[in-house]
Write a protein that holds these residues in place. Structure first.
Motif, PDB file in Angstrom:
ATOM      1  N   LYS A  50       0.880  -1.176   0.000  1.00 28.00           N
ATOM      2  CA  LYS A  50       0.000   0.000   0.000  1.00 28.00           C
ATOM      3  C   LYS A  50       0.911   1.217   0.000  1.00 28.00           C
ATOM      4  O   LYS A  50       1.713   1.417   0.919  1.00 28.00           O
ATOM      5  CB  LYS A  50      -0.927  -0.012   1.233  1.00 28.00           C
ATOM      6  CG  LYS A  50      -1.956   1.117   1.217  1.00 28.00           C
ATOM      7  CD  LYS A  50      -3.015   0.915   2.292  1.00 28.00           C
ATOM      8  CE  LYS A  50      -4.265   1.741   2.063  1.00 28.00           C
ATOM      9  NZ  LYS A  50      -4.087   3.111   1.641  1.00 28.00           N
ATOM     10  N   ILE A  51       0.797   1.996  -1.063  1.00 31.80           N
ATOM     11  CA  ILE A  51       1.752   3.083  -1.306  1.00 31.80           C
ATOM     12  C   ILE A  51       1.481   4.288  -0.394  1.00 31.80           C
ATOM     13  O   ILE A  51       0.354   4.768  -0.317  1.00 31.80           O
ATOM     14  CB  ILE A  51       1.651   3.560  -2.776  1.00 31.80           C
ATOM     15  CG1 ILE A  51       1.821   2.394  -3.760  1.00 31.80           C
ATOM     16  CG2 ILE A  51       2.654   4.683  -3.053  1.00 31.80           C
ATOM     17  CD1 ILE A  51       3.191   1.887  -3.936  1.00 31.80           C
ATOM     18  N   ASP A  52       2.553   4.791   0.235  1.00 29.65           N
ATOM     19  CA  ASP A  52       2.449   6.010   1.038  1.00 29.65           C
ATOM     20  C   ASP A  52       2.969   7.232   0.293  1.00 29.65           C
ATOM     21  O   ASP A  52       2.449   8.333   0.456  1.00 29.65           O
ATOM     22  CB  ASP A  52       3.248   5.862   2.333  1.00 29.65           C
ATOM     23  CG  ASP A  52       2.529   4.993   3.336  1.00 29.65           C
ATOM     24  OD1 ASP A  52       1.296   5.113   3.439  1.00 29.65           O
ATOM     25  OD2 ASP A  52       3.193   4.177   4.008  1.00 29.65           O
TER      26      ASP A  52
ATOM     27  N   THR B 118       3.563   0.188   2.855  1.00 31.37           N
ATOM     28  CA  THR B 118       3.457  -0.896   3.830  1.00 31.37           C
ATOM     29  C   THR B 118       3.016  -2.191   3.149  1.00 31.37           C
ATOM     30  O   THR B 118       2.090  -2.185   2.337  1.00 31.37           O
ATOM     31  CB  THR B 118       2.427  -0.517   4.913  1.00 31.37           C
ATOM     32  OG1 THR B 118       2.832   0.739   5.471  1.00 31.37           O
ATOM     33  CG2 THR B 118       2.356  -1.560   6.013  1.00 31.37           C
ATOM     34  N   VAL B 119       3.700  -3.278   3.496  1.00 32.68           N
ATOM     35  CA  VAL B 119       3.349  -4.589   2.940  1.00 32.68           C
ATOM     36  C   VAL B 119       1.994  -5.009   3.493  1.00 32.68           C
ATOM     37  O   VAL B 119       1.816  -5.065   4.713  1.00 32.68           O
ATOM     38  CB  VAL B 119       4.415  -5.643   3.308  1.00 32.68           C
ATOM     39  CG1 VAL B 119       4.012  -7.030   2.809  1.00 32.68           C
ATOM     40  CG2 VAL B 119       5.783  -5.237   2.746  1.00 32.68           C
ATOM     41  N   VAL B 120       1.035  -5.299   2.594  1.00 35.43           N
ATOM     42  CA  VAL B 120      -0.283  -5.739   3.084  1.00 35.43           C
ATOM     43  C   VAL B 120      -0.514  -7.233   2.855  1.00 35.43           C
ATOM     44  O   VAL B 120      -1.328  -7.846   3.540  1.00 35.43           O
ATOM     45  CB  VAL B 120      -1.449  -4.913   2.462  1.00 35.43           C
ATOM     46  CG1 VAL B 120      -1.423  -3.477   2.962  1.00 35.43           C
ATOM     47  CG2 VAL B 120      -1.416  -4.945   0.947  1.00 35.43           C
ATOM     48  N   SER B 121       0.215  -7.815   1.921  1.00 34.00           N
ATOM     49  CA  SER B 121       0.178  -9.278   1.789  1.00 34.00           C
ATOM     50  C   SER B 121       1.405  -9.722   1.005  1.00 34.00           C
ATOM     51  O   SER B 121       2.070  -8.911   0.359  1.00 34.00           O
ATOM     52  CB  SER B 121      -1.105  -9.743   1.084  1.00 34.00           C
ATOM     53  OG  SER B 121      -1.096  -9.311  -0.262  1.00 34.00           O
TER      54      SER B 121
ATOM     55  N   TYR C 217      -2.077   0.707  -4.628  1.00 31.60           N
ATOM     56  CA  TYR C 217      -1.380  -0.540  -4.299  1.00 31.60           C
ATOM     57  C   TYR C 217      -0.492  -0.942  -5.477  1.00 31.60           C
ATOM     58  O   TYR C 217      -0.782  -0.616  -6.625  1.00 31.60           O
ATOM     59  CB  TYR C 217      -2.385  -1.677  -4.039  1.00 31.60           C
ATOM     60  CG  TYR C 217      -3.263  -1.461  -2.833  1.00 31.60           C
ATOM     61  CD1 TYR C 217      -2.891  -1.949  -1.586  1.00 31.60           C
ATOM     62  CD2 TYR C 217      -4.488  -0.780  -2.959  1.00 31.60           C
ATOM     63  CE1 TYR C 217      -3.710  -1.759  -0.474  1.00 31.60           C
ATOM     64  CE2 TYR C 217      -5.298  -0.578  -1.848  1.00 31.60           C
ATOM     65  CZ  TYR C 217      -4.900  -1.085  -0.614  1.00 31.60           C
ATOM     66  OH  TYR C 217      -5.702  -0.893   0.472  1.00 31.60           O
ATOM     67  N   GLN C 218       0.574  -1.684  -5.163  1.00 33.61           N
ATOM     68  CA  GLN C 218       1.479  -2.138  -6.221  1.00 33.61           C
ATOM     69  C   GLN C 218       2.103  -3.471  -5.849  1.00 33.61           C
ATOM     70  O   GLN C 218       2.399  -3.731  -4.675  1.00 33.61           O
ATOM     71  CB  GLN C 218       2.599  -1.090  -6.409  1.00 33.61           C
ATOM     72  CG  GLN C 218       3.577  -1.417  -7.541  1.00 33.61           C
ATOM     73  CD  GLN C 218       4.786  -0.474  -7.571  1.00 33.61           C
ATOM     74  OE1 GLN C 218       4.988   0.300  -6.635  1.00 33.61           O
ATOM     75  NE2 GLN C 218       5.557  -0.535  -8.626  1.00 33.61           N
TER      76      GLN C 218
ATOM     77  N   CYS D 285       3.038  12.646  -1.836  1.00 31.76           N
ATOM     78  CA  CYS D 285       2.602  11.816  -0.697  1.00 31.76           C
ATOM     79  C   CYS D 285       1.085  11.642  -0.728  1.00 31.76           C
ATOM     80  O   CYS D 285       0.360  12.556  -1.120  1.00 31.76           O
ATOM     81  CB  CYS D 285       2.981  12.480   0.622  1.00 31.76           C
ATOM     82  SG  CYS D 285       4.746  12.717   0.824  1.00 31.76           S
ATOM     83  N   ARG D 286       0.663  10.457  -0.266  1.00 35.63           N
ATOM     84  CA  ARG D 286      -0.778  10.214  -0.221  1.00 35.63           C
ATOM     85  C   ARG D 286      -1.441  11.185   0.733  1.00 35.63           C
ATOM     86  O   ARG D 286      -0.917  11.514   1.758  1.00 35.63           O
ATOM     87  CB  ARG D 286      -1.017   8.762   0.242  1.00 35.63           C
ATOM     88  CG  ARG D 286      -2.486   8.386   0.324  1.00 35.63           C
ATOM     89  CD  ARG D 286      -2.700   6.902   0.108  1.00 35.63           C
ATOM     90  NE  ARG D 286      -1.987   6.416  -1.064  1.00 35.63           N
ATOM     91  CZ  ARG D 286      -2.386   6.619  -2.317  1.00 35.63           C
ATOM     92  NH1 ARG D 286      -3.480   7.308  -2.577  1.00 35.63           N
ATOM     93  NH2 ARG D 286      -1.683   6.153  -3.320  1.00 35.63           N
TER      94      ARG D 286
END
Lengths: 338, 338
Positions: B36-38, B70-73, B102-103, B337-338
């Motif tokens: 999840k991109i910040d 942040t890694v979400v999966s 997301y990426q 930034c998000r």
């Protein structure tokens, strides 16, 4: 002393292209050694320097880089050799050459000659060995001290049967690399396989498909020893990403360097006279490399590439040697012995 | 999820050059992480890919290489990261980019983000750090583990104030090299000196005489970060014999590579996407390098080069960032930034 030289850059048909003359024996000073020459070898650089240029020299220019002989005196700062030592070397680009009875050479460019070998076999080696050594172990950075890492690596040597190729195939083989050399004639294929090539392909045909036939999509390293203008595009095609290409032959046309960019490939020139021409501190590495090459020759881990021996260092014999190399199909080295 | 993309290669004046759209969140498999991109940073490569090409895409192409998030999966083969890890990376050239919520990214290209830093400062770093790191420590082979050898060596960094230059000057300084960077404006000179350059020269004037003024006849290494067509001849003039030149900017005209031959100089391209583009085993080194870069950032041995921060990852803000980079005079990095 007797010497062979020229005053104008001429083709071999001209009787003054190379001629015998007399000149005083030079005196060793500094780190120079005065060497009495026993044998010399002829390299493509001899032909190139003889043919190209418009200068006229007041005193004849003496060619010749490869030599072996005996130290007869040493400069006051020389520390590596003493009178009576049997030595071999390829000298410096910009000093009087070895086509003479005596020659001065900086000791940092000289090695103790291997023992138990014919002088012709010794004289054939310095220039090509140093070139191959520097290309493989300094530019491409193949590890010669720990060869375990090299086993899965492949090198393509373009023109395996030439002077440098005949040593490079042996050194690459010794380092544990898989060696693919190019050769186009029955006798050059046989020669290069006898000098360390595991497989050969023909550089007069498209090389990439032949490589693929042998089971290789690309190679880790390429050593280019002829016609870089003709081969560059294929070299870029065959090199592995992050691979290394080293060439000793200069380009006449622009090379499309951008072809290497997606692969982040490296391109290095190897000219063994860079160190002495620019008087770099690392000149001493040529002494060190020749000492190691002498041991490899003595232990028969590599063999001399002398392939034709002519008796007598004089203008007539040198012209014959130059003529053979000018055909561009000579195999191994041509040596003249005193 | 929200994303920014384009279907045709257009100039910024066209409203479709970059547009907001919705697309499904992708699923992590293999060694991929779903992040999840910040924050994201914009690099010249974003502009180059957006502008150049004649393709039309059925589904919008998502740009963006630099990112933190942040890694979400994680995919079933991922071993280096777990859900919740805060990471930074520059990704792969040929996969959907970071201009999205997301990426997916291969974990071998990812590092744990440095702690205690603003997300903008983190997002600014991966692409330029990896490029500078590989150029200096893998291509030029500056020893970063034992810097004692580097003290007497000099590097010229052409375009010191750009994205890669602003990290390269810092890393070269950290490695103990004497760093001469080029900069032509008051603010770029100040910026590059604040980022590790010991001295500056102006690349809009002849560089060799300026180098000579500083007391250097030549330099051991050159890192070329802009206009290699315009600078190559001078690079060949300024490089030391046996020196190393590495360039990240491609040539548009043929380069006269023969100029490097007498010096046996080395020429290397650095493209940080080579490893992932060709799926080389050494992809993993990008993970390792980012881990080291994170430590250097945490220890404040190097600092972030973020210089402009824009709130909100959307088409409008991205266009503004692209426009700034298109002026070719931006300093440091632009971050969204998000």
């Amino acid at each position: 002393m007797k010497a062979v030289g020229f005053k104008k850059h001429l083709s071999l048909e001209d009787k003054n292209s190379l001629f015998d003359f007399e000149t005083p024996i030079p005196k060793a000073t500094g780190r120079d050694l005065l060497v009495k020459i026993d044998a010399i070898a002829v390299n493509p650089i001899d032909i190139s320097v003889r043919m190209n240029g418009s200068e006229e020299y007041g005193t004849p220019k003496i060619l010749g880089w490869d030599a072996c002989g005996t130290v007869v005196s040493t400069g006051e700062q020389a520390v590596l050799f003493k009178k009576g030592d049997f030595v071999f070397y390829a000298g410096a680009f910009d000093r009087p050459g070895s086509n003479a009875e005596y020659q001065l050479v900086d000791e940092r460019l000289v090695g103790h000659a291997p023992e138990g070998m014919d002088i012709a076999d010794v004289a054939a080696m310095p220039l090509t060995s140093l070139t191959a050594w520097e290309a493989l172990f300094e530019k491409i950075r193949v590890n010669i001290d720990d060869v375990s890492d090299n086993e899965k690596k492949t090198i393509l040597i373009i023109n395996g049967a030439g002077g440098v190729g005949s040593v490079a195939t042996q050194l690459a083989h010794l380092a544990g690399l898989h060696v693919i050399a190019t050769a186009s004639r029955t006798e050059t294929i046989a020669w290069t396989k006898a000098h360390g090539a595991d497989q050969t392909i023909n550089h007069r045909q498209k090389m990439a498909p032949q490589l693929y036939e042998l089971g290789y999509e690309n190679v880790d390293y390429i050593l280019g020893l002829n016609d870089i203008d003709g081969h560059f595009k294929e070299m870029a095609e065959m090199i592995k990403p992050n691979g290394r290409i080293v060439s000793i032959t200069g380009n006449k046309k622009p090379l499309d360097l951008g072809l290497l960019k997606p692969k982040s490939a490296e391109f290095m020139w190897e000219w063994m006279y860079t160190k002495s021409y620019y008087q770099l501190p690392e000149m001493i590495t040529q002494h060190e490399s020749l000492e190691k090459i002498a041991v490899l020759l003595e232990q028969k881990k590599i063999k001399s590439t002398a392939n034709k021996i002519i008796d007598g260092i004089n203008a007539e014999n040198l012209k014959a040697a130059h003529a053979l190399i000018e055909t561009n199909s000579s195999i191994g080295k041509i040596v003249l012995c005193r």
